[in-house]
Scaffold this motif. Structure first.
Motif, PDB file in Angstrom:
ATOM      1  N   UNK A 122       0.816  -1.204   0.000  1.00  0.00           N
ATOM      2  CA  UNK A 122       0.000   0.000   0.000  1.00  0.00           C
ATOM      3  C   UNK A 122       0.853   1.260   0.000  1.00  0.00           C
ATOM      4  N   UNK A 123       0.360   2.270  -0.724  1.00  0.00           N
ATOM      5  CA  UNK A 123       0.904   3.622  -0.657  1.00  0.00           C
ATOM      6  C   UNK A 123      -0.085   4.492   0.107  1.00  0.00           C
ATOM      7  N   UNK A 124       0.402   5.352   0.969  1.00  0.00           N
ATOM      8  CA  UNK A 124      -0.443   6.355   1.611  1.00  0.00           C
ATOM      9  C   UNK A 124      -0.488   7.580   0.704  1.00  0.00           C
ATOM     10  N   UNK A 125      -1.697   8.000   0.346  1.00  0.00           N
ATOM     11  CA  UNK A 125      -1.850   9.145  -0.547  1.00  0.00           C
ATOM     12  C   UNK A 125      -1.797  10.442   0.255  1.00  0.00           C
ATOM     13  N   UNK A 126      -0.952  11.362  -0.217  1.00  0.00           N
ATOM     14  CA  UNK A 126      -0.757  12.639   0.453  1.00  0.00           C
ATOM     15  C   UNK A 126      -1.067  13.765  -0.532  1.00  0.00           C
ATOM     16  N   UNK A 127      -1.809  14.731  -0.073  1.00  0.00           N
ATOM     17  CA  UNK A 127      -2.167  15.883  -0.910  1.00  0.00           C
ATOM     18  C   UNK A 127      -1.115  16.977  -0.723  1.00  0.00           C
ATOM     19  N   UNK A 128       0.013  16.809  -1.382  1.00  0.00           N
ATOM     20  CA  UNK A 128       1.114  17.758  -1.234  1.00  0.00           C
ATOM     21  C   UNK A 128       0.727  19.138  -1.747  1.00  0.00           C
ATOM     22  N   UNK A 129      -0.006  19.205  -2.854  1.00  0.00           N
ATOM     23  CA  UNK A 129      -0.332  20.497  -3.466  1.00  0.00           C
ATOM     24  C   UNK A 129      -1.368  21.282  -2.671  1.00  0.00           C
ATOM     25  N   UNK A 130      -2.143  20.586  -1.833  1.00  0.00           N
ATOM     26  CA  UNK A 130      -3.170  21.265  -1.044  1.00  0.00           C
ATOM     27  C   UNK A 130      -4.426  21.619  -1.816  1.00  0.00           C
ATOM     28  N   UNK A 131      -4.568  21.094  -3.025  1.00  0.00           N
ATOM     29  CA  UNK A 131      -5.759  21.398  -3.814  1.00  0.00           C
ATOM     30  C   UNK A 131      -7.000  20.742  -3.212  1.00  0.00           C
ATOM     31  N   UNK A 132      -8.092  21.497  -3.184  1.00  0.00           N
ATOM     32  CA  UNK A 132      -9.341  20.949  -2.664  1.00  0.00           C
ATOM     33  C   UNK A 132      -9.848  19.796  -3.520  1.00  0.00           C
ATOM     34  N   UNK A 133      -9.508  19.788  -4.801  1.00  0.00           N
ATOM     35  CA  UNK A 133      -9.999  18.759  -5.708  1.00  0.00           C
ATOM     36  C   UNK A 133      -9.240  17.441  -5.585  1.00  0.00           C
ATOM     37  N   UNK A 134      -8.165  17.432  -4.830  1.00  0.00           N
ATOM     38  CA  UNK A 134      -7.330  16.233  -4.705  1.00  0.00           C
ATOM     39  C   UNK A 134      -7.643  15.498  -3.401  1.00  0.00           C
ATOM     40  N   UNK A 135      -7.651  14.164  -3.475  1.00  0.00           N
ATOM     41  CA  UNK A 135      -7.759  13.347  -2.277  1.00  0.00           C
ATOM     42  C   UNK A 135      -6.380  13.256  -1.616  1.00  0.00           C
ATOM     43  N   UNK A 136      -6.371  12.764  -0.399  1.00  0.00           N
ATOM     44  CA  UNK A 136      -5.105  12.523   0.272  1.00  0.00           C
ATOM     45  C   UNK A 136      -5.002  13.241   1.600  1.00  0.00           C
ATOM     46  N   UNK A 137      -4.129  12.715   2.441  1.00  0.00           N
ATOM     47  CA  UNK A 137      -3.861  13.321   3.737  1.00  0.00           C
ATOM     48  C   UNK A 137      -3.070  14.607   3.569  1.00  0.00           C
ATOM     49  N   UNK A 138      -3.260  15.538   4.499  1.00  0.00           N
ATOM     50  CA  UNK A 138      -2.370  16.695   4.568  1.00  0.00           C
ATOM     51  C   UNK A 138      -0.998  16.198   5.022  1.00  0.00           C
ATOM     52  N   UNK A 139       0.064  16.770   4.498  1.00  0.00           N
ATOM     53  CA  UNK A 139       1.406  16.303   4.885  1.00  0.00           C
ATOM     54  C   UNK A 139       1.604  16.251   6.400  1.00  0.00           C
ATOM     55  N   UNK A 140       1.088  17.256   7.106  1.00  0.00           N
ATOM     56  CA  UNK A 140       1.299  17.318   8.549  1.00  0.00           C
ATOM     57  C   UNK A 140       0.509  16.259   9.320  1.00  0.00           C
ATOM     58  N   UNK A 141      -0.445  15.600   8.655  1.00  0.00           N
ATOM     59  CA  UNK A 141      -1.244  14.563   9.325  1.00  0.00           C
ATOM     60  C   UNK A 141      -0.743  13.150   9.026  1.00  0.00           C
ATOM     61  N   UNK A 142       0.247  13.025   8.158  1.00  0.00           N
ATOM     62  CA  UNK A 142       0.665  11.714   7.675  1.00  0.00           C
ATOM     63  C   UNK A 142       1.347  10.890   8.748  1.00  0.00           C
ATOM     64  N   UNK A 143       2.186  11.503   9.554  1.00  0.00           N
ATOM     65  CA  UNK A 143       2.895  10.760  10.608  1.00  0.00           C
ATOM     66  C   UNK A 143       1.909  10.160  11.597  1.00  0.00           C
ATOM     67  N   UNK A 144       0.929  10.945  12.023  1.00  0.00           N
ATOM     68  CA  UNK A 144      -0.063  10.449  12.980  1.00  0.00           C
ATOM     69  C   UNK A 144      -0.875   9.315  12.381  1.00  0.00           C
ATOM     70  N   UNK A 145      -1.227   9.441  11.108  1.00  0.00           N
ATOM     71  CA  UNK A 145      -1.971   8.377  10.437  1.00  0.00           C
ATOM     72  C   UNK A 145      -1.163   7.085  10.413  1.00  0.00           C
ATOM     73  N   UNK A 146       0.109   7.178  10.079  1.00  0.00           N
ATOM     74  CA  UNK A 146       0.952   5.979  10.046  1.00  0.00           C
ATOM     75  C   UNK A 146       1.038   5.322  11.418  1.00  0.00           C
ATOM     76  N   UNK A 147       1.099   6.131  12.453  1.00  0.00           N
ATOM     77  CA  UNK A 147       1.140   5.570  13.818  1.00  0.00           C
ATOM     78  C   UNK A 147      -0.142   4.795  14.117  1.00  0.00           C
ATOM     79  N   UNK A 148      -1.269   5.312  13.662  1.00  0.00           N
ATOM     80  CA  UNK A 148      -2.559   4.686  13.957  1.00  0.00           C
ATOM     81  C   UNK A 148      -2.723   3.335  13.273  1.00  0.00           C
TER      82      UNK A 148
END
Length: 230
Positions: A120-146
């Motif tokens: 699996x790849x975790x999808x991250x919304x690096x660009x911050x576009x509202x039209x894109x799916x994915x975690x915010x970069x700053x939320x990715x570490x917490x998600x991985x821990x969970x």
């Protein structure tokens, strides 16, 4: 150009991008995105020597998978609804779009029932576009821990989608941001094993993505093109 010529051209572009960035072309994998073409065309892609096929909706992939599922390695690259997980797990070896805890729970449940471990790849919304799916970069570490306790999900890397730009160079900071995030997450030691993979780059910007560290590029129009005459 026909399919064979396009495959050769893409390999040449990969080699040149790797040469510019001091990488080996062997470290870059092509996912041929077949979502807009027929089963017959998908078969031609496999016949050309490419082995990884990407689809973004099960309802569009079902006919192709039933005909060709034993041949290629299948990647689910689109937004995955939780109620479609049961259709996808066991057929697609890679999921590129894990982006929320509810989806992780459904994937873990389905994979456990089949005795599988899903790459699996975790999808991250690096660009911050509202039209894109994915975690915010700053939320990715917490998600991985969970999701560290989910033994049937193996997170191997991160995925992002860059905005479509007329100048491919304008996507560079998005791809660099994903690479830097992956490297930072590895320094934190959150995951059981290091995140090695970056799924980023499509037909209009894959050379820049490779220069910034892509290990999987998702190519549709530049590779598969339009339906060819039989």
């Amino acid at each position: 150009m026909n399919l064979e010529e396009r495959v050769q051209q893409v390999h040449k572009q990969i080699e040149e991008a790797c040469l510019r960035s001091g990488r080996s072309a062997e470290d870059v994998n092509i996912v041929a995105v077949t979502k807009y073409v027929s089963t017959a065309m998908a078969a031609k892609v496999l016949d050309s020597g490419l082995e990884h096929l990407g689809e973004n909706r099960w309802q569009n992939a079902e006919e192709k998978w039933n005909a060709l599922g034993q041949r290629g390695t299948w990647h689910f690259i689109g937004h995955l609804q939780s109620n479609k997980v049961k259709d996808v797990i066991g057929k697609f070896e890679y999921i590129h779009s894990l982006d929320r805890l509810s989806l992780a729970k459904e994937m873990e449940k389905s994979a456990a029932a089949q005795g599988l471990v899903i790459k699996t790849f975790v999808q991250v919304n690096i660009s911050g576009e509202d039209s894109k799916y994915g975690l915010a970069p700053e939320d990715t570490a917490d998600f991985l821990r969970k999701i560290q306790g989910f033994s049937h999900i193996r997170v191997i890397g991160l995925m992002t989608m860059a905005p479509f730009e007329d100048r491919a160079e304008d996507t560079r900071m998005v791809f660099r941001g994903l690479r830097e995030l992956r490297d930072d997450l590895n320094l934190q030691g959150i995951t059981k094993e290091p995140l090695t993979e970056l799924s980023m780059g499509m037909s209009n910007d894959f050379e820049v993505a490779i220069e910034e560290g892509a290990t999987w590029i998702r190519l549709g129009s530049v590779l598969v093109g339009k339906e060819e005459e039989e």
